[in-house]
Structure formats: structure tokens, C-alpha cells
Scaffold this motif. Structure first.
Motif, PDB file in Angstrom:
ATOM      1  N   THR A   1     138.923 106.265 -83.059  1.00 39.84           N
ATOM      2  CA  THR A   1     139.465 104.939 -82.742  1.00 39.84           C
ATOM      3  C   THR A   1     140.911 105.045 -82.294  1.00 39.84           C
ATOM      4  OG1 THR A   1     137.986 103.867 -84.329  1.00 39.84           O
ATOM      5  CG2 THR A   1     139.930 102.637 -83.659  1.00 39.84           C
ATOM      6  N   ALA A   2     141.704 105.817 -83.027  1.00 41.79           N
ATOM      7  CA  ALA A   2     143.123 105.972 -82.682  1.00 41.79           C
ATOM      8  C   ALA A   2     143.290 106.595 -81.296  1.00 41.79           C
ATOM      9  CB  ALA A   2     143.817 106.826 -83.731  1.00 41.79           C
TER      10      ALA A   2
ATOM     11  N   THR B   1     139.294 100.259 -75.781  1.00 41.57           N
ATOM     12  CA  THR B   1     138.979  99.390 -76.915  1.00 41.57           C
ATOM     13  C   THR B   1     137.704  99.869 -77.587  1.00 41.57           C
ATOM     14  OG1 THR B   1     137.735  97.854 -75.536  1.00 41.57           O
ATOM     15  CG2 THR B   1     140.063  97.357 -75.899  1.00 41.57           C
ATOM     16  N   VAL B   2     137.577  99.518 -78.866  1.00 39.40           N
ATOM     17  CA  VAL B   2     136.394  99.879 -79.646  1.00 39.40           C
ATOM     18  C   VAL B   2     135.770  98.602 -80.157  1.00 39.40           C
ATOM     19  CG1 VAL B   2     135.585 101.034 -81.729  1.00 39.40           C
ATOM     20  CG2 VAL B   2     137.362 102.091 -80.335  1.00 39.40           C
ATOM     21  N   GLU B   3     134.468  98.445 -79.937  1.00 36.81           N
ATOM     22  CA  GLU B   3     133.714  97.304 -80.443  1.00 36.81           C
ATOM     23  C   GLU B   3     132.603  97.839 -81.332  1.00 36.81           C
ATOM     24  OE1 GLU B   3     132.399  94.804 -77.245  1.00 36.81           O
ATOM     25  OE2 GLU B   3     134.345  94.928 -76.244  1.00 36.81           O
ATOM     26  N   VAL B   4     132.667  97.541 -82.616  1.00 35.93           N
ATOM     27  CA  VAL B   4     131.648  97.995 -83.562  1.00 35.93           C
ATOM     28  C   VAL B   4     130.544  96.945 -83.603  1.00 35.93           C
ATOM     29  CG1 VAL B   4     131.185  98.633 -85.945  1.00 35.93           C
ATOM     30  CG2 VAL B   4     133.348  99.269 -84.882  1.00 35.93           C
ATOM     31  N   LEU B   5     129.330  97.401 -83.386  1.00 34.24           N
ATOM     32  CA  LEU B   5     128.163  96.492 -83.376  1.00 34.24           C
ATOM     33  C   LEU B   5     127.704  96.159 -84.773  1.00 34.24           C
ATOM     34  CD1 LEU B   5     126.147  98.258 -80.557  1.00 34.24           C
ATOM     35  CD2 LEU B   5     127.683  96.331 -80.336  1.00 34.24           C
TER      36      LEU B   5
ATOM     37  N   LEU C   1     138.462 103.367 -71.982  1.00 33.77           N
ATOM     38  CA  LEU C   1     137.043 103.044 -72.029  1.00 33.77           C
ATOM     39  C   LEU C   1     136.810 101.931 -73.042  1.00 33.77           C
ATOM     40  CD1 LEU C   1     135.542 106.653 -72.319  1.00 33.77           C
ATOM     41  CD2 LEU C   1     135.674 105.258 -70.251  1.00 33.77           C
ATOM     42  N   THR C   2     135.771 101.158 -72.827  1.00 30.93           N
ATOM     43  CA  THR C   2     135.326 100.190 -73.822  1.00 30.93           C
ATOM     44  C   THR C   2     134.117 100.815 -74.496  1.00 30.93           C
ATOM     45  OG1 THR C   2     136.088  98.330 -72.499  1.00 30.93           O
ATOM     46  CG2 THR C   2     134.469  97.861 -74.213  1.00 30.93           C
ATOM     47  N   VAL C   3     134.244 101.144 -75.768  1.00 26.11           N
ATOM     48  CA  VAL C   3     133.200 101.840 -76.504  1.00 26.11           C
ATOM     49  C   VAL C   3     132.518 100.850 -77.437  1.00 26.11           C
ATOM     50  CG1 VAL C   3     132.711 103.736 -78.092  1.00 26.11           C
ATOM     51  CG2 VAL C   3     134.518 103.983 -76.367  1.00 26.11           C
ATOM     52  N   ARG C   4     131.199 100.657 -77.241  1.00 24.01           N
ATOM     53  CA  ARG C   4     130.411  99.722 -78.055  1.00 24.01           C
ATOM     54  C   ARG C   4     129.318 100.497 -78.775  1.00 24.01           C
ATOM     55  NH1 ARG C   4     129.733  95.408 -73.228  1.00 24.01           N
ATOM     56  NH2 ARG C   4     131.822  94.520 -73.361  1.00 24.01           N
TER      57      ARG C   4
ATOM     58  N   VAL D   1     131.003 101.990 -72.475  1.00 20.26           N
ATOM     59  CA  VAL D   1     130.171 103.047 -73.041  1.00 20.26           C
ATOM     60  C   VAL D   1     129.360 102.446 -74.180  1.00 20.26           C
ATOM     61  CG1 VAL D   1     130.156 105.302 -74.155  1.00 20.26           C
ATOM     62  CG2 VAL D   1     131.895 104.772 -72.417  1.00 20.26           C
ATOM     63  N   ASP D   2     128.065 102.263 -73.931  1.00 21.99           N
ATOM     64  CA  ASP D   2     127.156 101.732 -74.939  1.00 21.99           C
ATOM     65  C   ASP D   2     125.908 102.616 -74.947  1.00 21.99           C
ATOM     66  OD1 ASP D   2     125.954 101.018 -72.565  1.00 21.99           O
ATOM     67  OD2 ASP D   2     126.014  98.869 -72.921  1.00 21.99           O
ATOM     68  N   GLU D   3     124.884 102.212 -75.672  1.00 23.78           N
ATOM     69  CA  GLU D   3     123.678 103.039 -75.778  1.00 23.78           C
ATOM     70  C   GLU D   3     123.064 103.317 -74.417  1.00 23.78           C
ATOM     71  OE1 GLU D   3     119.233 103.154 -77.798  1.00 23.78           O
ATOM     72  OE2 GLU D   3     120.649 101.608 -78.452  1.00 23.78           O
ATOM     73  N   THR D   4     122.979 102.313 -73.567  1.00 25.12           N
ATOM     74  CA  THR D   4     122.387 102.495 -72.245  1.00 25.12           C
ATOM     75  C   THR D   4     123.171 103.505 -71.418  1.00 25.12           C
ATOM     76  OG1 THR D   4     121.588 100.206 -72.302  1.00 25.12           O
ATOM     77  CG2 THR D   4     121.667 101.288 -70.156  1.00 25.12           C
ATOM     78  N   ALA D   5     124.491 103.378 -71.384  1.00 24.97           N
ATOM     79  CA  ALA D   5     125.329 104.296 -70.610  1.00 24.97           C
ATOM     80  C   ALA D   5     125.234 105.718 -71.157  1.00 24.97           C
ATOM     81  CB  ALA D   5     126.775 103.816 -70.623  1.00 24.97           C
ATOM     82  N   LEU D   6     125.198 105.865 -72.478  1.00 26.38           N
ATOM     83  CA  LEU D   6     125.093 107.183 -73.086  1.00 26.38           C
ATOM     84  C   LEU D   6     123.753 107.842 -72.770  1.00 26.38           C
ATOM     85  CD1 LEU D   6     126.743 106.358 -76.521  1.00 26.38           C
ATOM     86  CD2 LEU D   6     127.682 107.876 -74.765  1.00 26.38           C
ATOM     87  N   ARG D   7     122.682 107.072 -72.777  1.00 28.59           N
ATOM     88  CA  ARG D   7     121.355 107.613 -72.420  1.00 28.59           C
ATOM     89  C   ARG D   7     121.326 108.041 -70.951  1.00 28.59           C
ATOM     90  NH1 ARG D   7     117.344 107.780 -75.931  1.00 28.59           N
ATOM     91  NH2 ARG D   7     117.349 106.383 -77.697  1.00 28.59           N
ATOM     92  N   GLU D   8     121.867 107.200 -70.063  1.00 28.85           N
ATOM     93  CA  GLU D   8     121.878 107.529 -68.637  1.00 28.85           C
ATOM     94  C   GLU D   8     122.697 108.780 -68.353  1.00 28.85           C
ATOM     95  OE1 GLU D   8     123.207 103.971 -66.692  1.00 28.85           O
ATOM     96  OE2 GLU D   8     121.292 102.948 -67.016  1.00 28.85           O
TER      97      GLU D   8
END
Length: 77
Positions: free
Chosen positions: A64-65, A73-77, A52-55, A22-29
Motif C-alpha cells: 500500500t505504501a 490508489t488502493v481499493e479493498v473490496l 495504478l488503481t489496485v482493486r 488493476v482488478d481480477e479481470t486485468a490480472l487474468r488477462e
């Protein structure tokens, strides 16, 4: 200059399949992001039941919890 944040809640992420990124592209789509913004924040309203992998740029502690408890997992940009 202020930063415009696009807010997404956990209950909105339920439309993604397990193990999705789940990143900006997936959220827009998925239609969850509209308009102009500078950064994305995920907030902890709701529950999540899949890994989910959230970026994104920022994630609340509660979100996050919940994401990690669901196996994601959470990946902070």
C-alpha cells in the motif's frame, strides 16, 4: 473451510500501463492469475514506478505504501 488466496507481488504489476485499473479481470488477462481461488492479495515484493488503481481483497501495508508513493490508489473490496 479455508480461503484460497491468489498472491500477486508489486514487481509483477510493472506490466500494466500508468493509470491502469488493476482488478481480477486485468490480472487474468495479463496471465498473473491462474486456477481457482477465493480472493486476491497484493504483496510488497519489488518496486512500482507508476500510478495504478489496485482493486483487490487485501493489500499488505508495504505494498500500500509503495503504490501510494508512486501516485496510485488502493481499493479493498
Amino acid at each position: 473451510f479455508s480461503t484460497a488466496w491468489a498472491e500477486v507481488n508489486l514487481d509483477q504489476l510493472s506490466r500494466f500501463d500508468a493509470d491502469a485499473v488493476v482488478d481480477e479481470t486485468a490480472l487474468r488477462e495479463a496471465g498473473l492469475l491462474r486456477g481457482k481461488f477465493d480472493k486476491i492479495v497484493v504483496l510488497g515484493r519489488g518496486e512500482i514506478d507508476r500510478a495504478l488503481t489496485v482493486r483487490v481483497h487485501r493489500v499488505s501495508r508495504g505494498a500500500t505504501a509503495k503504490i501510494e508513493a508512486a501516485g496510485g490508489t488502493v481499493e479493498v473490496l
